[in-house]
Structures are given as structure tokens and as C-alpha cells.
Design a protein around this motif. Structure first.
Motif, PDB file in Angstrom:
ATOM      1  N   LEU A   1      40.279  53.892  31.502  1.00 17.32           N
ATOM      2  CA  LEU A   1      40.001  55.281  31.876  1.00 17.32           C
ATOM      3  C   LEU A   1      38.718  55.418  32.692  1.00 17.32           C
ATOM      4  O   LEU A   1      38.665  56.207  33.640  1.00 17.32           O
ATOM      5  CB  LEU A   1      39.943  56.163  30.627  1.00 17.32           C
ATOM      6  N   ILE A   2      37.697  54.656  32.367  1.00 12.60           N
ATOM      7  CA  ILE A   2      36.458  54.703  33.148  1.00 12.60           C
ATOM      8  C   ILE A   2      36.705  54.138  34.542  1.00 12.60           C
ATOM      9  O   ILE A   2      36.245  54.691  35.537  1.00 12.60           O
ATOM     10  CB  ILE A   2      35.321  53.976  32.418  1.00 12.60           C
TER      11      ILE A   2
ATOM     12  N   THR B   1      41.677  50.772  26.594  1.00 10.82           N
ATOM     13  CA  THR B   1      41.896  52.159  27.021  1.00 10.82           C
ATOM     14  C   THR B   1      40.623  52.748  27.617  1.00 10.82           C
ATOM     15  O   THR B   1      40.672  53.394  28.662  1.00 10.82           O
ATOM     16  CB  THR B   1      42.368  53.010  25.831  1.00 10.82           C
ATOM     17  N   LYS B   2      39.487  52.536  26.961  1.00 12.53           N
ATOM     18  CA  LYS B   2      38.225  53.064  27.478  1.00 12.53           C
ATOM     19  C   LYS B   2      37.891  52.439  28.820  1.00 12.53           C
ATOM     20  O   LYS B   2      37.521  53.139  29.763  1.00 12.53           O
ATOM     21  CB  LYS B   2      37.084  52.813  26.487  1.00 12.53           C
ATOM     22  N   LYS B   3      38.029  51.105  28.921  1.00  8.04           N
ATOM     23  CA  LYS B   3      37.751  50.429  30.186  1.00  8.04           C
ATOM     24  C   LYS B   3      38.663  50.940  31.297  1.00  8.04           C
ATOM     25  O   LYS B   3      38.222  51.166  32.424  1.00  8.04           O
ATOM     26  CB  LYS B   3      37.928  48.921  30.025  1.00  8.04           C
TER      27      LYS B   3
ATOM     28  N   PHE C   1      28.652  52.463  31.366  1.00  8.18           N
ATOM     29  CA  PHE C   1      29.595  53.075  30.425  1.00  8.18           C
ATOM     30  C   PHE C   1      30.490  52.092  29.690  1.00  8.18           C
ATOM     31  O   PHE C   1      31.233  52.502  28.799  1.00  8.18           O
ATOM     32  CB  PHE C   1      30.465  54.099  31.153  1.00  8.18           C
ATOM     33  N   VAL C   2      30.475  50.814  30.033  1.00  9.72           N
ATOM     34  CA  VAL C   2      31.402  49.858  29.430  1.00  9.72           C
ATOM     35  C   VAL C   2      30.636  48.720  28.768  1.00  9.72           C
ATOM     36  O   VAL C   2      29.736  48.135  29.363  1.00  9.72           O
ATOM     37  CB  VAL C   2      32.363  49.289  30.504  1.00  9.72           C
TER      38      VAL C   2
ATOM     39  N   ASP D   1      34.428  46.999  24.193  1.00  9.37           N
ATOM     40  CA  ASP D   1      35.122  48.286  24.248  1.00  9.37           C
ATOM     41  C   ASP D   1      36.625  48.075  24.357  1.00  9.37           C
ATOM     42  O   ASP D   1      37.095  47.036  24.824  1.00  9.37           O
ATOM     43  CB  ASP D   1      34.644  49.118  25.449  1.00  9.37           C
ATOM     44  N   SER D   2      37.370  49.086  23.969  1.00  9.07           N
ATOM     45  CA  SER D   2      38.823  48.982  24.005  1.00  9.07           C
ATOM     46  C   SER D   2      39.332  48.985  25.445  1.00  9.07           C
ATOM     47  O   SER D   2      38.666  49.463  26.363  1.00  9.07           O
ATOM     48  CB  SER D   2      39.451  50.157  23.250  1.00  9.07           C
TER      49      SER D   2
END
Length: 90
Positions: free
Chosen positions: A44-45, A40-42, A32-33, A37-38
Motif C-alpha cells: 500500500l505504501i 500489505t503495508k509495504k 514508512f517501511v 512490516d507486512s
């Protein structure tokens, strides 16, 4: 999928030593990463993987390298394919 032998092996071993539950962190990072990637995405995952495993996935997630191709790498690959297809006949 990108593979970083040292970081991925270390993350996998740490995940395995946690009874296998920590491998969720390794899988989350690899599937998923992407490296670009930002934050925030890293975050939250990683938070989701950690919450789902009761904390066992945090350390393997932090150690493992991102696994998906970055947008820049995909753009270069597409450009190369197009260039090979249309410029290669000259």
C-alpha cells in the motif's frame, strides 16, 4: 534510520534520473517501511508513492532497502539498555 549503501545509492540515483520525482519512492521506503512490516503495508505504501508520482517512484521504491528499525531490533536495544542500567552495577 538504517542505511544500505548499495541499494539506497542505486535507488537514489534512479530517483534522481527521473527528474527527482522518483525520490518520493526512496523517501517512502526509508521513512514508512520496516523490514518486518507486512506485505500489505509495504504494498500500500508503494502503491501510494507510485500513484502520487505518476509511476516515477515505483522502481526507486523497489530498489531501496527499508529504513526503519524493526521491532526485533528495538526490543534488543531496549533489553540492552535495561540490562546495562540495572545489571551493570554488580
Amino acid at each position: 534510520m538504517k542505511f544500505s549503501p548499495l541499494r539506497d545509492l542505486a535507488g537514489g540515483l534512479i530517483g534522481a534520473f527521473s527528474g527527482g520525482v522518483g525520490l518520493v519512492g526512496v523517501a517512502a521506503k526509508k521513512f514508512f517501511v520496516a523490514a518486518d512490516d507486512s506485505f500489505t503495508k509495504k504494498f500500500l505504501i508503494g502503491l501510494a508513492a507510485t500513484a502520487l508520482t505518476g509511476g516515477a517512484a515505483l522502481l526507486p521504491y523497489l530498489v531501496t532497502a527499508p529504513g526503519q528499525q524493526t521491532k526485533a531490533e528495538l526490543a534488543v536495544a531496549r533489553s540492552s539498555i535495561v540490562g546495562d542500567r540495572y545489571d551493570g552495577g554488580e
